[in-house]
Scaffold this motif. Structure first.
Motif, PDB file in Angstrom:
ATOM      1  N   LEU A   1      40.024 -72.360   4.040  1.00 27.82           N
ATOM      2  CA  LEU A   1      41.483 -72.408   3.970  1.00 27.82           C
ATOM      3  C   LEU A   1      41.981 -73.207   5.158  1.00 27.82           C
ATOM      4  CD1 LEU A   1      42.710 -68.828   2.951  1.00 27.82           C
ATOM      5  CD2 LEU A   1      42.293 -70.817   1.510  1.00 27.82           C
ATOM      6  N   ASP A   2      42.583 -74.350   4.891  1.00 29.53           N
ATOM      7  CA  ASP A   2      43.128 -75.225   5.928  1.00 29.53           C
ATOM      8  C   ASP A   2      44.602 -74.892   6.073  1.00 29.53           C
ATOM      9  OD1 ASP A   2      44.213 -77.451   7.366  1.00 29.53           O
ATOM     10  OD2 ASP A   2      42.482 -78.654   6.750  1.00 29.53           O
ATOM     11  N   VAL A   3      45.008 -74.412   7.244  1.00 32.80           N
ATOM     12  CA  VAL A   3      46.370 -73.907   7.436  1.00 32.80           C
ATOM     13  C   VAL A   3      47.287 -74.924   8.111  1.00 32.80           C
ATOM     14  CG1 VAL A   3      45.586 -71.518   7.456  1.00 32.80           C
ATOM     15  CG2 VAL A   3      45.800 -72.733   9.629  1.00 32.80           C
ATOM     16  N   ARG A   4      46.860 -76.182   8.171  1.00 38.64           N
ATOM     17  CA  ARG A   4      47.734 -77.222   8.717  1.00 38.64           C
ATOM     18  C   ARG A   4      48.812 -77.583   7.701  1.00 38.64           C
ATOM     19  NH1 ARG A   4      43.986 -81.943   9.681  1.00 38.64           N
ATOM     20  NH2 ARG A   4      43.107 -81.100   7.764  1.00 38.64           N
TER      21      ARG A   4
ATOM     22  N   VAL B   1      36.486 -69.244   5.945  1.00 30.53           N
ATOM     23  CA  VAL B   1      36.646 -69.877   7.254  1.00 30.53           C
ATOM     24  C   VAL B   1      38.011 -70.541   7.250  1.00 30.53           C
ATOM     25  CG1 VAL B   1      35.807 -71.664   8.833  1.00 30.53           C
ATOM     26  CG2 VAL B   1      34.174 -70.217   7.622  1.00 30.53           C
ATOM     27  N   LEU B   2      38.786 -70.236   8.273  1.00 31.23           N
ATOM     28  CA  LEU B   2      40.126 -70.792   8.430  1.00 31.23           C
ATOM     29  C   LEU B   2      40.049 -72.028   9.319  1.00 31.23           C
ATOM     30  CD1 LEU B   2      41.724 -67.320   8.979  1.00 31.23           C
ATOM     31  CD2 LEU B   2      42.127 -68.777   6.991  1.00 31.23           C
ATOM     32  N   VAL B   3      40.788 -73.072   8.933  1.00 35.19           N
ATOM     33  CA  VAL B   3      40.700 -74.361   9.604  1.00 35.19           C
ATOM     34  C   VAL B   3      42.095 -74.836   9.982  1.00 35.19           C
ATOM     35  CG1 VAL B   3      39.960 -76.767   9.334  1.00 35.19           C
ATOM     36  CG2 VAL B   3      38.694 -74.950   8.172  1.00 35.19           C
ATOM     37  N   CYS B   4      42.219 -75.421  11.172  1.00 34.96           N
ATOM     38  CA  CYS B   4      43.437 -76.139  11.560  1.00 34.96           C
ATOM     39  C   CYS B   4      43.001 -77.292  12.447  1.00 34.96           C
ATOM     40  CB  CYS B   4      44.441 -75.212  12.250  1.00 34.96           C
ATOM     41  SG  CYS B   4      43.909 -74.615  13.863  1.00 34.96           S
ATOM     42  N   ARG B   5      43.898 -77.830  13.222  1.00 34.34           N
ATOM     43  CA  ARG B   5      43.552 -78.974  14.065  1.00 34.34           C
ATOM     44  C   ARG B   5      42.579 -78.581  15.166  1.00 34.34           C
ATOM     45  NH1 ARG B   5      45.037 -81.237  18.846  1.00 34.34           N
ATOM     46  NH2 ARG B   5      44.908 -83.497  18.954  1.00 34.34           N
ATOM     47  N   SER B   6      42.895 -77.502  15.911  1.00 35.69           N
ATOM     48  CA  SER B   6      42.072 -77.139  17.070  1.00 35.69           C
ATOM     49  C   SER B   6      41.598 -75.689  17.057  1.00 35.69           C
ATOM     50  CB  SER B   6      42.856 -77.391  18.355  1.00 35.69           C
ATOM     51  OG  SER B   6      43.994 -76.535  18.396  1.00 35.69           O
ATOM     52  N   GLY B   7      42.153 -74.863  16.177  1.00 38.61           N
ATOM     53  CA  GLY B   7      41.769 -73.456  16.099  1.00 38.61           C
ATOM     54  C   GLY B   7      42.904 -72.486  16.356  1.00 38.61           C
ATOM     55  N   ALA B   8      44.000 -72.936  16.968  1.00 37.52           N
ATOM     56  CA  ALA B   8      45.099 -72.032  17.322  1.00 37.52           C
ATOM     57  C   ALA B   8      45.834 -71.506  16.083  1.00 37.52           C
ATOM     58  CB  ALA B   8      46.081 -72.732  18.261  1.00 37.52           C
ATOM     59  N   ARG B   9      46.231 -72.401  15.186  1.00 38.36           N
ATOM     60  CA  ARG B   9      46.939 -71.941  13.974  1.00 38.36           C
ATOM     61  C   ARG B   9      46.014 -71.138  13.072  1.00 38.36           C
ATOM     62  NH1 ARG B   9      49.634 -77.434  11.956  1.00 38.36           N
ATOM     63  NH2 ARG B   9      48.081 -78.306  13.365  1.00 38.36           N
ATOM     64  N   ALA B  10      44.734 -71.507  13.037  1.00 34.78           N
ATOM     65  CA  ALA B  10      43.780 -70.753  12.229  1.00 34.78           C
ATOM     66  C   ALA B  10      43.644 -69.324  12.757  1.00 34.78           C
ATOM     67  CB  ALA B  10      42.429 -71.458  12.215  1.00 34.78           C
ATOM     68  N   ALA B  11      43.676 -69.163  14.077  1.00 36.02           N
ATOM     69  CA  ALA B  11      43.616 -67.814  14.663  1.00 36.02           C
ATOM     70  C   ALA B  11      44.867 -67.017  14.293  1.00 36.02           C
ATOM     71  CB  ALA B  11      43.454 -67.902  16.176  1.00 36.02           C
TER      72      ALA B  11
ATOM     73  N   GLY C   1      38.315 -76.464  15.362  1.00 34.75           N
ATOM     74  CA  GLY C   1      39.084 -77.023  14.258  1.00 34.75           C
ATOM     75  C   GLY C   1      38.582 -78.376  13.777  1.00 34.75           C
ATOM     76  N   MET C   2      39.498 -79.126  13.175  1.00 33.63           N
ATOM     77  CA  MET C   2      39.153 -80.440  12.628  1.00 33.63           C
ATOM     78  C   MET C   2      38.723 -81.411  13.711  1.00 33.63           C
ATOM     79  SD  MET C   2      39.128 -80.626   9.360  1.00 33.63           S
ATOM     80  CE  MET C   2      39.093 -82.409   9.120  1.00 33.63           C
ATOM     81  N   LEU C   3      39.237 -81.226  14.937  1.00 31.53           N
ATOM     82  CA  LEU C   3      38.808 -82.106  16.029  1.00 31.53           C
ATOM     83  C   LEU C   3      37.300 -81.991  16.235  1.00 31.53           C
ATOM     84  CD1 LEU C   3      41.656 -81.480  18.641  1.00 31.53           C
ATOM     85  CD2 LEU C   3      41.347 -83.486  17.177  1.00 31.53           C
ATOM     86  N   ALA C   4      36.790 -80.762  16.298  1.00 32.23           N
ATOM     87  CA  ALA C   4      35.358 -80.538  16.486  1.00 32.23           C
ATOM     88  C   ALA C   4      34.565 -80.946  15.244  1.00 32.23           C
ATOM     89  CB  ALA C   4      35.094 -79.072  16.824  1.00 32.23           C
ATOM     90  N   TRP C   5      35.128 -80.669  14.052  1.00 35.46           N
ATOM     91  CA  TRP C   5      34.452 -81.025  12.798  1.00 35.46           C
ATOM     92  C   TRP C   5      34.225 -82.530  12.729  1.00 35.46           C
ATOM     93  CZ3 TRP C   5      32.028 -78.480   9.002  1.00 35.46           C
ATOM     94  CH2 TRP C   5      31.813 -79.124   7.782  1.00 35.46           C
ATOM     95  N   GLU C   6      35.282 -83.295  13.007  1.00 34.01           N
ATOM     96  CA  GLU C   6      35.155 -84.753  12.954  1.00 34.01           C
ATOM     97  C   GLU C   6      34.248 -85.272  14.063  1.00 34.01           C
ATOM     98  OE1 GLU C   6      38.586 -87.174  11.829  1.00 34.01           O
ATOM     99  OE2 GLU C   6      39.686 -85.291  11.521  1.00 34.01           O
ATOM    100  N   ALA C   7      34.346 -84.676  15.257  1.00 34.98           N
ATOM    101  CA  ALA C   7      33.500 -85.106  16.376  1.00 34.98           C
ATOM    102  C   ALA C   7      32.021 -84.875  16.082  1.00 34.98           C
ATOM    103  CB  ALA C   7      33.905 -84.371  17.654  1.00 34.98           C
ATOM    104  N   SER C   8      31.720 -83.878  15.248  1.00 34.71           N
ATOM    105  CA  SER C   8      30.322 -83.594  14.912  1.00 34.71           C
ATOM    106  C   SER C   8      29.766 -84.555  13.861  1.00 34.71           C
ATOM    107  CB  SER C   8      30.184 -82.150  14.411  1.00 34.71           C
ATOM    108  OG  SER C   8      30.697 -82.031  13.090  1.00 34.71           O
ATOM    109  N   GLY C   9      30.620 -85.413  13.316  1.00 33.01           N
ATOM    110  CA  GLY C   9      30.172 -86.363  12.305  1.00 33.01           C
ATOM    111  C   GLY C   9      30.088 -85.778  10.907  1.00 33.01           C
ATOM    112  N   ALA C  10      30.690 -84.614  10.717  1.00 32.46           N
ATOM    113  CA  ALA C  10      30.671 -83.950   9.410  1.00 32.46           C
ATOM    114  C   ALA C  10      31.545 -84.722   8.424  1.00 32.46           C
ATOM    115  CB  ALA C  10      31.171 -82.511   9.563  1.00 32.46           C
ATOM    116  N   PRO C  11      31.296 -84.530   7.122  1.00 33.25           N
ATOM    117  CA  PRO C  11      32.067 -85.277   6.116  1.00 33.25           C
ATOM    118  C   PRO C  11      33.547 -84.862   6.098  1.00 33.25           C
ATOM    119  CG  PRO C  11      30.603 -83.679   5.061  1.00 33.25           C
ATOM    120  CD  PRO C  11      30.285 -83.661   6.520  1.00 33.25           C
TER     121      PRO C  11
END
Length: 196
Positions: free
Chosen positions: A29-32, A69-79, A99-109
């Motif tokens: 669930l992406d809460v952005r 798993v809840l997702v947002c940009r950095s984790g604050a809104r997901a919390a 959040g998405m910052l870490a997801w993208e930094a890890s090279g995930a799709p």
């Protein structure tokens, strides 16, 4: 002092990628905002902006289990979303660590859409512009600089409370909203994967 972010269990990008690859992937669930979601999101994620999630948490709760798993940009809104769903009787959800910052930094799709400024960048632009303008105008009009001081106080409070009133106001602009999230559509897609 326990904060919302420290209360929610974290799921690292590597652990989530492993779960998805092995076919045991949780619901995402992406809460952005819809606009942020359209710009980039994890494939298969459902977009339920934080305000919508809070408003419809009881309906959503009926179609979710703890494998979320809840997702947002950095984790604050997901919390914050985790706390709202816990109040609705669904404890134990996980938050994507970083959040998405870490997801993208890890090279995930990532599924990408049209590029747009992130909400945090918009907040920096608006707050910085107000401080700059009121600082300059303050040379000519006594007292105007206090507006910049109020913005600074607001940003300090935002950092301490992990909330941002300016960000919440900017999220309501048409640029950030994108298409309205239809909760019935999200619930229907959640029904496709029955609660275990």
């Amino acid at each position: 002092m326990t904060t919302d972010a420290s209360r929610a269990a974290a799921c690292t990008p590597a652990a989530l990628q492993h779960l998805i690859r092995t076919g045991d992937g949780p619901r995402l669930l992406d809460v952005r905002t819809s606009g942020e979601f359209r710009t980039s999101h994890i494939p298969g994620a459902h977009n339920v902006p934080l305000d919508t999630l809070r408003e419809h948490r009881m309906e959503l709760r009926q179609h979710l289990d703890e494998d979320v798993v809840l997702v947002c940009r950095s984790g604050a809104r997901a919390a914050q979303a985790e706390a709202a769903l816990a109040e609705a009787g669904l404890p134990g959800l996980r938050v994507l660590d970083g959040g998405m910052l870490a997801w993208e930094a890890s090279g995930a799709p990532v599924d990408r859409g049209p590029a747009r400024w992130e909400l945090e960048r918009q907040v920096r632009l608006v707050a910085g512009s107000i401080v700059l303008v009121t600082g300059v105008v303050g040379f000519f009009v006594p007292g105007v600089h206090l507006i910049g001081t109020a913005i600074g106080a607001g940003l300090t409070f935002a950092a301490l409370s992990n909330t941002c009133a300016l960000g919440m106001m900017l999220a309501k602009l048409p640029y950030n909203r994108g298409p309205r999230t239809d909760v019935r559509t999200v619930i229907a897609s959640l029904r496709d994967r029955p609660v275990l």
